[in-house]
Design a protein around this motif. Structure first.
Motif, PDB file in Angstrom:
ATOM      1  N   ILE A   1     -11.137 -14.819  22.266  1.00 40.09           N
ATOM      2  CA  ILE A   1      -9.841 -14.298  22.696  1.00 40.09           C
ATOM      3  C   ILE A   1      -9.651 -12.870  22.187  1.00 40.09           C
ATOM      4  CG2 ILE A   1      -7.340 -14.596  22.542  1.00 40.09           C
ATOM      5  CD1 ILE A   1      -7.841 -17.592  22.196  1.00 40.09           C
ATOM      6  N   VAL A   2      -9.378 -11.960  23.106  1.00 43.63           N
ATOM      7  CA  VAL A   2      -9.256 -10.545  22.756  1.00 43.63           C
ATOM      8  C   VAL A   2      -7.805 -10.084  22.775  1.00 43.63           C
ATOM      9  CG1 VAL A   2      -9.964  -8.204  23.386  1.00 43.63           C
ATOM     10  CG2 VAL A   2     -11.526 -10.119  23.752  1.00 43.63           C
ATOM     11  N   ILE A   3      -6.992 -10.651  23.657  1.00 43.48           N
ATOM     12  CA  ILE A   3      -5.631 -10.171  23.897  1.00 43.48           C
ATOM     13  C   ILE A   3      -4.805 -10.155  22.621  1.00 43.48           C
ATOM     14  CG2 ILE A   3      -3.484 -10.609  25.155  1.00 43.48           C
ATOM     15  CD1 ILE A   3      -5.154 -11.905  27.352  1.00 43.48           C
ATOM     16  N   GLY A   4      -4.254  -9.003  22.313  1.00 40.20           N
ATOM     17  CA  GLY A   4      -3.316  -8.876  21.208  1.00 40.20           C
ATOM     18  C   GLY A   4      -3.927  -8.631  19.840  1.00 40.20           C
ATOM     19  N   VAL A   5      -5.240  -8.775  19.701  1.00 43.33           N
ATOM     20  CA  VAL A   5      -5.861  -8.649  18.376  1.00 43.33           C
ATOM     21  C   VAL A   5      -5.696  -7.240  17.815  1.00 43.33           C
ATOM     22  CG1 VAL A   5      -8.021  -8.748  17.082  1.00 43.33           C
ATOM     23  CG2 VAL A   5      -7.508 -10.517  18.769  1.00 43.33           C
ATOM     24  N   GLU A   6      -5.972  -6.224  18.634  1.00 42.20           N
ATOM     25  CA  GLU A   6      -5.865  -4.840  18.161  1.00 42.20           C
ATOM     26  C   GLU A   6      -4.428  -4.497  17.786  1.00 42.20           C
ATOM     27  OE1 GLU A   6      -8.062  -2.666  17.451  1.00 42.20           O
ATOM     28  OE2 GLU A   6      -9.869  -3.613  18.225  1.00 42.20           O
ATOM     29  N   SER A   7      -3.467  -5.003  18.554  1.00 42.69           N
ATOM     30  CA  SER A   7      -2.062  -4.733  18.252  1.00 42.69           C
ATOM     31  C   SER A   7      -1.654  -5.359  16.925  1.00 42.69           C
ATOM     32  CB  SER A   7      -1.165  -5.279  19.376  1.00 42.69           C
ATOM     33  OG  SER A   7      -1.432  -4.621  20.590  1.00 42.69           O
ATOM     34  N   ILE A   8      -2.142  -6.571  16.682  1.00 44.29           N
ATOM     35  CA  ILE A   8      -1.832  -7.246  15.414  1.00 44.29           C
ATOM     36  C   ILE A   8      -2.462  -6.492  14.252  1.00 44.29           C
ATOM     37  CG2 ILE A   8      -2.137  -9.368  14.071  1.00 44.29           C
ATOM     38  CD1 ILE A   8      -2.065 -10.893  16.717  1.00 44.29           C
ATOM     39  N   ILE A   9      -3.677  -5.992  14.448  1.00 44.48           N
ATOM     40  CA  ILE A   9      -4.348  -5.223  13.394  1.00 44.48           C
ATOM     41  C   ILE A   9      -3.527  -3.987  13.034  1.00 44.48           C
ATOM     42  CG2 ILE A   9      -6.336  -3.736  12.922  1.00 44.48           C
ATOM     43  CD1 ILE A   9      -8.070  -5.778  14.402  1.00 44.48           C
ATOM     44  N   MET A  10      -3.036  -3.273  14.037  1.00 48.74           N
ATOM     45  CA  MET A  10      -2.226  -2.092  13.769  1.00 48.74           C
ATOM     46  C   MET A  10      -0.908  -2.480  13.104  1.00 48.74           C
ATOM     47  SD  MET A  10      -3.965   0.508  14.475  1.00 48.74           S
ATOM     48  CE  MET A  10      -2.576   1.516  13.963  1.00 48.74           C
ATOM     49  N   THR A  11      -0.297  -3.546  13.582  1.00 52.86           N
ATOM     50  CA  THR A  11       0.970  -4.000  13.011  1.00 52.86           C
ATOM     51  C   THR A  11       0.806  -4.386  11.549  1.00 52.86           C
ATOM     52  OG1 THR A  11       1.684  -4.814  15.178  1.00 52.86           O
ATOM     53  CG2 THR A  11       2.838  -5.686  13.259  1.00 52.86           C
ATOM     54  N   SER A  12      -0.377  -4.933  11.202  1.00 54.01           N
ATOM     55  CA  SER A  12      -0.605  -5.401   9.830  1.00 54.01           C
ATOM     56  C   SER A  12      -0.448  -4.277   8.808  1.00 54.01           C
ATOM     57  CB  SER A  12      -1.989  -6.042   9.718  1.00 54.01           C
ATOM     58  OG  SER A  12      -3.032  -5.086   9.862  1.00 54.01           O
ATOM     59  N   ILE A  13      -0.776  -3.048   9.197  1.00 56.94           N
ATOM     60  CA  ILE A  13      -0.637  -1.913   8.282  1.00 56.94           C
ATOM     61  C   ILE A  13       0.824  -1.709   7.905  1.00 56.94           C
ATOM     62  CG2 ILE A  13      -0.895   0.594   8.056  1.00 56.94           C
ATOM     63  CD1 ILE A  13      -3.363   0.368   9.878  1.00 56.94           C
ATOM     64  N   PHE A  14       1.715  -1.821   8.899  1.00 59.25           N
ATOM     65  CA  PHE A  14       3.142  -1.641   8.632  1.00 59.25           C
ATOM     66  C   PHE A  14       3.717  -2.820   7.853  1.00 59.25           C
ATOM     67  CE2 PHE A  14       2.143   0.806  12.447  1.00 59.25           C
ATOM     68  CZ  PHE A  14       2.594   2.062  12.061  1.00 59.25           C
ATOM     69  N   VAL A  15       3.174  -4.008   8.109  1.00 58.06           N
ATOM     70  CA  VAL A  15       3.602  -5.184   7.347  1.00 58.06           C
ATOM     71  C   VAL A  15       3.258  -5.013   5.867  1.00 58.06           C
ATOM     72  CG1 VAL A  15       3.215  -7.665   6.982  1.00 58.06           C
ATOM     73  CG2 VAL A  15       3.440  -6.762   9.308  1.00 58.06           C
ATOM     74  N   VAL A  16       2.049  -4.517   5.603  1.00 60.95           N
ATOM     75  CA  VAL A  16       1.633  -4.288   4.213  1.00 60.95           C
ATOM     76  C   VAL A  16       2.496  -3.205   3.573  1.00 60.95           C
ATOM     77  CG1 VAL A  16      -0.235  -3.476   2.731  1.00 60.95           C
ATOM     78  CG2 VAL A  16      -0.729  -5.073   4.554  1.00 60.95           C
ATOM     79  N   ALA A  17       2.777  -2.134   4.318  1.00 64.34           N
ATOM     80  CA  ALA A  17       3.616  -1.052   3.785  1.00 64.34           C
ATOM     81  C   ALA A  17       4.989  -1.588   3.387  1.00 64.34           C
ATOM     82  CB  ALA A  17       3.759   0.063   4.817  1.00 64.34           C
ATOM     83  N   PHE A  18       5.568  -2.416   4.255  1.00 66.33           N
ATOM     84  CA  PHE A  18       6.877  -3.001   3.955  1.00 66.33           C
ATOM     85  C   PHE A  18       6.789  -3.946   2.761  1.00 66.33           C
ATOM     86  CE2 PHE A  18       9.994  -6.432   4.532  1.00 66.33           C
ATOM     87  CZ  PHE A  18      11.170  -5.686   4.495  1.00 66.33           C
ATOM     88  N   ALA A  19       5.721  -4.743   2.710  1.00 70.03           N
ATOM     89  CA  ALA A  19       5.558  -5.700   1.615  1.00 70.03           C
ATOM     90  C   ALA A  19       5.410  -5.001   0.268  1.00 70.03           C
ATOM     91  CB  ALA A  19       4.345  -6.599   1.882  1.00 70.03           C
ATOM     92  N   VAL A  20       4.673  -3.885   0.248  1.00 70.25           N
ATOM     93  CA  VAL A  20       4.509  -3.127  -0.998  1.00 70.25           C
ATOM     94  C   VAL A  20       5.870  -2.651  -1.493  1.00 70.25           C
ATOM     95  CG1 VAL A  20       3.613  -0.969  -1.969  1.00 70.25           C
ATOM     96  CG2 VAL A  20       2.137  -2.418  -0.572  1.00 70.25           C
ATOM     97  N   TRP A  21       6.683  -2.161  -0.575  1.00 74.35           N
ATOM     98  CA  TRP A  21       8.016  -1.681  -0.949  1.00 74.35           C
ATOM     99  C   TRP A  21       8.917  -2.838  -1.372  1.00 74.35           C
ATOM    100  CZ3 TRP A  21      10.393   2.760  -1.981  1.00 74.35           C
ATOM    101  CH2 TRP A  21      11.789   2.760  -2.007  1.00 74.35           C
ATOM    102  N   GLN A  22       8.979  -3.872  -0.535  1.00 71.14           N
ATOM    103  CA  GLN A  22       9.896  -4.975  -0.777  1.00 71.14           C
ATOM    104  C   GLN A  22       9.505  -5.793  -2.004  1.00 71.14           C
ATOM    105  OE1 GLN A  22      12.673  -5.325   0.906  1.00 71.14           O
ATOM    106  NE2 GLN A  22      13.342  -7.135  -0.225  1.00 71.14           N
ATOM    107  N   ASN A  23       8.224  -5.988  -2.194  1.00 77.21           N
ATOM    108  CA  ASN A  23       7.765  -6.772  -3.337  1.00 77.21           C
ATOM    109  C   ASN A  23       8.119  -6.082  -4.648  1.00 77.21           C
ATOM    110  OD1 ASN A  23       6.671  -9.300  -3.721  1.00 77.21           O
ATOM    111  ND2 ASN A  23       4.609  -8.562  -4.062  1.00 77.21           N
ATOM    112  N   LYS A  24       8.077  -4.774  -4.639  1.00 78.94           N
ATOM    113  CA  LYS A  24       8.465  -4.012  -5.828  1.00 78.94           C
ATOM    114  C   LYS A  24       9.952  -4.176  -6.093  1.00 78.94           C
ATOM    115  CE  LYS A  24       7.166  -1.235  -9.124  1.00 78.94           C
ATOM    116  NZ  LYS A  24       6.154  -1.652 -10.110  1.00 78.94           N
TER     117      LYS A  24
END
Length: 201
Positions: free
Chosen positions: A97-120
């Motif tokens: 399955i290929v659909i959506g994988v690249e979009s999720i990969i890009m989104t994951s960067i922003f999720v991590v950025a938010f988590a770093v801020w929020q977790n602190k």
């Protein structure tokens, strides 16, 4: 004086990330001739280093891991992330399955950025802090998934160990950096790097 030095290094680190994302390299450009992904152990090591979405995500996870208390927990989180990537490789091979994988990969960067801020902000005091620690790690599955789709299954046995080693190294580097630089610098740097990567890609 120490705080001023940290601030200075933080600014330099942010600039380094900006320089990094200005290079027109994507995570899924092949390492072999004619753009075909090479599947050797060495190419497994180099792929996360030259694939900017992987590079930024893995460093970001290292920043996140650095916020966890205790070396044992930090090692456990890095290990879980590495094996999540391996699980993703398997899912990519099996599903196709290929659909959506690249979009999720890009989104994951922003999720991590938010988590770093929020977790602190949460300071590891409640259930949300655990969600912000483990949630982004689960997204590493999709970084492995993309490789399971791209490389011949028979050749992944040489590629994947190199990728695991490189991923663990990058997260460890991110963890060390995260101990000395505040989340107020790291989180925006990750988010801006993600935006730049979207624009470049």
């Amino acid at each position: 004086m120490f705080k001023a030095a940290i601030t200075r290094y933080s600014a330099k680190f942010s600039l380094a990330l900006f320089a990094l994302v200005s290079t027109p390299v994507s995570a899924h450009v092949g390492h072999g001739p004619d753009g075909v992904m090479a599947t050797s152990f060495i190419s497994g090591i180099t792929h996360p280093l030259t694939g900017l979405d992987h590079l930024i995500m893995l460093l970001g996870l290292g920043f996140l891991v650095s916020q966890s208390k205790g070396i044992n927990r930090q090692l456990r989180l890095i290990t879980i992330a590495v094996f999540s990537m391996v699980v993703g490789v398997g899912l990519g091979v099996l599903s196709g399955i290929v659909i959506g994988v690249e979009s999720i990969i890009m989104t994951s960067i922003f999720v991590v950025a938010f988590a770093v801020w929020q977790n602190k902000q949460q300071q590891q005091t409640n259930v949300l802090s655990k969600i912000f620690s483990y949630g982004p790690i689960a997204l590493v599955v999709f970084h492995g998934w993309a490789h399971g789709l791209e490389a011949p299954a028979s050749q992944l046995f040489s590629f994947v160990p190199g990728m695991m080693l490189s991923a663990a190294m990058l997260m460890s580097i991110g963890c060390v950096v995260g101990r000395f630089i505040s989340a107020k610098w790291l989180s925006p740097a990750l988010a801006i790097s993600g935006v730049m990567l979207v624009l470049v890609g």
